[in-house]
Design an enzyme around this catalytic site. Structure first.
Site, PDB file in Angstrom:
ATOM      1  N   CYS A 136      36.798 -22.523  53.008  1.00 28.60           N
ATOM      2  CA  CYS A 136      38.102 -21.872  53.250  1.00 28.60           C
ATOM      3  C   CYS A 136      39.080 -22.149  52.121  1.00 28.60           C
ATOM      4  O   CYS A 136      39.629 -23.247  52.010  1.00 28.60           O
ATOM      5  CB  CYS A 136      38.665 -22.358  54.582  1.00 28.60           C
ATOM      6  SG  CYS A 136      40.306 -21.732  54.953  1.00 28.60           S
ATOM      7  N   CYS A 139      42.647 -22.940  53.216  1.00 29.16           N
ATOM      8  CA  CYS A 139      42.844 -24.312  53.697  1.00 29.16           C
ATOM      9  C   CYS A 139      42.864 -25.318  52.544  1.00 29.16           C
ATOM     10  O   CYS A 139      43.658 -26.248  52.551  1.00 29.16           O
ATOM     11  CB  CYS A 139      41.703 -24.726  54.637  1.00 29.16           C
ATOM     12  SG  CYS A 139      41.165 -23.467  55.785  1.00 29.16           S
ATOM     13  N   ASP A 140      41.982 -25.149  51.579  1.00 32.02           N
ATOM     14  CA  ASP A 140      41.748 -26.215  50.608  1.00 32.02           C
ATOM     15  C   ASP A 140      42.131 -25.880  49.158  1.00 32.02           C
ATOM     16  O   ASP A 140      42.089 -26.756  48.301  1.00 32.02           O
ATOM     17  CB  ASP A 140      40.251 -26.618  50.638  1.00 32.02           C
ATOM     18  CG  ASP A 140      39.859 -27.170  51.998  1.00 32.02           C
ATOM     19  OD1 ASP A 140      40.727 -27.744  52.669  1.00 32.02           O
ATOM     20  OD2 ASP A 140      38.690 -27.026  52.396  1.00 32.02           O
TER      21      ASP A 140
END
Ligand code: NDP
Length: 313
Positions: A136, A139-140
């Site tokens: 993701c 997300c990261d």
């Protein structure tokens, strides 16, 4: 074998499931939540989360899900760590059998079984998951400011993630197993127009390489599928974007699914084609795949279940 009866049975323990539980419990519906095999869902394999509101400092995925679980228990959700293996939605109360040989009966059921990222299946990918390998970018991606990263895949998700990562990374290499992309033409043009992106065509990741202590990715070994030649590409992060599959095998032939296997729900809500059965989170909405969206969806499902139950009385 135990028999559990409830007004609201929730299947799944990601943000959608726990949030549905919290709302149903606070509505006095005494919900039971069956956690599934990956307790806490996909977030438990994410290292740090910075975009879930309410946490000024990054919070670990496992920690966040543990807090949601505790919050659900504190407001009265009964959580059973078990896996539903069979459902009978032919009439209410709806029956679900579990791997633990339990029977769960719900006047309503909220399905929050989520979706799973597809992975390459390499041992080295597993080893570095959460330590340089991610599923993701939203997300990261933030953690790769001025670093070199790679994205695997040739569809819209891979294109989206590669473009998103250029906001942070120094360079983004898209690794695709064929010589043409599946992504929409407009996305392909955006990739071509972006100076930070290059594409490794006809290539697959043969191995993820990195350091042991601390555990971290330093590169990937690429194999050209046409020539079988190998080379190492130095990257600090590897994002796998080869698609997701919804966890809906249990519901095939029972609930209406779309062509990709996601549960169809009515009007922007969570009602399925069977009254009293609701679906929330990634299992019914492949578009956002964000914890906060799934949590919101779990809330909607619980409110709809409450409304449905009040109409039955
Ligand atoms: P897709 O199934 O569209 O694409 C998956 C990609 O991964 C393909 O290029 C495929 O290669 C590649 N792939 C699959 N398995 C492997 C493997 N084992 N090794 C290497 N590569 C592999 O999935 P997406 O997640 O990209 O998209 C899912 C759906 O969501 C699509 O309908 C998409 O259009 C939509 N979507 C739309 C967005 C938007 O409109 N902005 C954003 C994101 C998704 P190959 O091409 O060779 O099969």
């Amino acid at each position: 074998m135990a028999e559990y009866k409830t007004k609201v049975l929730i299947i799944g323990s990601g943000p959608a499931g726990y949030t549905a539980g919290i709302y149903a419990a606070r509505a006095g519906l005494n919900p039971i939540l069956v956690s599934g095999s990956q307790v806490g869902g996909q977030l438990t394999i994410t290292t740090e989360i910075e975009n879930f509101p309410g946490f000024p400092e990054p919070i670990g995925g496992l920690d966040l899900m543990q807090r949601m679980r505790e919050q659900a228990q504190n407001v009265g959700v009964t959580i059973v760590d078990d896996l539903i293996t069979e459902v009978d939605f032919s009439k209410a109360p709806y029956h679900c059998n579990s791997a633990g040989s339990n029977l769960f009966c719900g006047d309503t059921v909220i399905i929050a079984t989520g979706a799973s990222a597809r992975w390459l299946g390499l041992d080295s990918e597993k080893k570095f998951l959460g330590f340089g390998v991610s599923g993701c970018a939203t997300c990261d991606g933030f953690f790769y400011r001025n670093r070199d990263v790679a994205v695997v895949g040739g569809g819209n998700t891979a294109a989206d993630e590669a473009l998103y990562l250029t906001n942070f990374a120094k360079s983004v290499t898209l690794i695709h197993r064929r010589d043409s992309l599946r992504a929409d033409k407009v996305m392909q043009q955006r990739l071509a127009d972006n100076q930070k992106i290059k594409i490794e065509w006809d290539s697959v990741v043969d191995e993820v390489v990195g350091t042991e202590n601390p555990l971290g990715v330093t590169g990937v070994v690429l194999k050209n599928v046409k020539t079988d030649s190998k080379k190492e590409l130095k990257v600090d992060g590897l994002f796998i974007a080869i698609g997701h599959h919804p966890n809906t095998d249990l519901f095939k032939g029972i609930l209406e699914l779309d062509n990709d296997g996601y549960i169809k729900t009515k009007d922007n809500g969570c009602e399925t084609n069977i009254q009293g059965i609701f679906a929330a989170g990634d299992v019914q909405n492949p578009n956002y795949r964000q914890a906060v969206v799934a949590a919101g969806s779990g809330c909607i499902a619980a409110l709809e279940a409450e409304k449905y139950l009040s109409r039955q009385n």
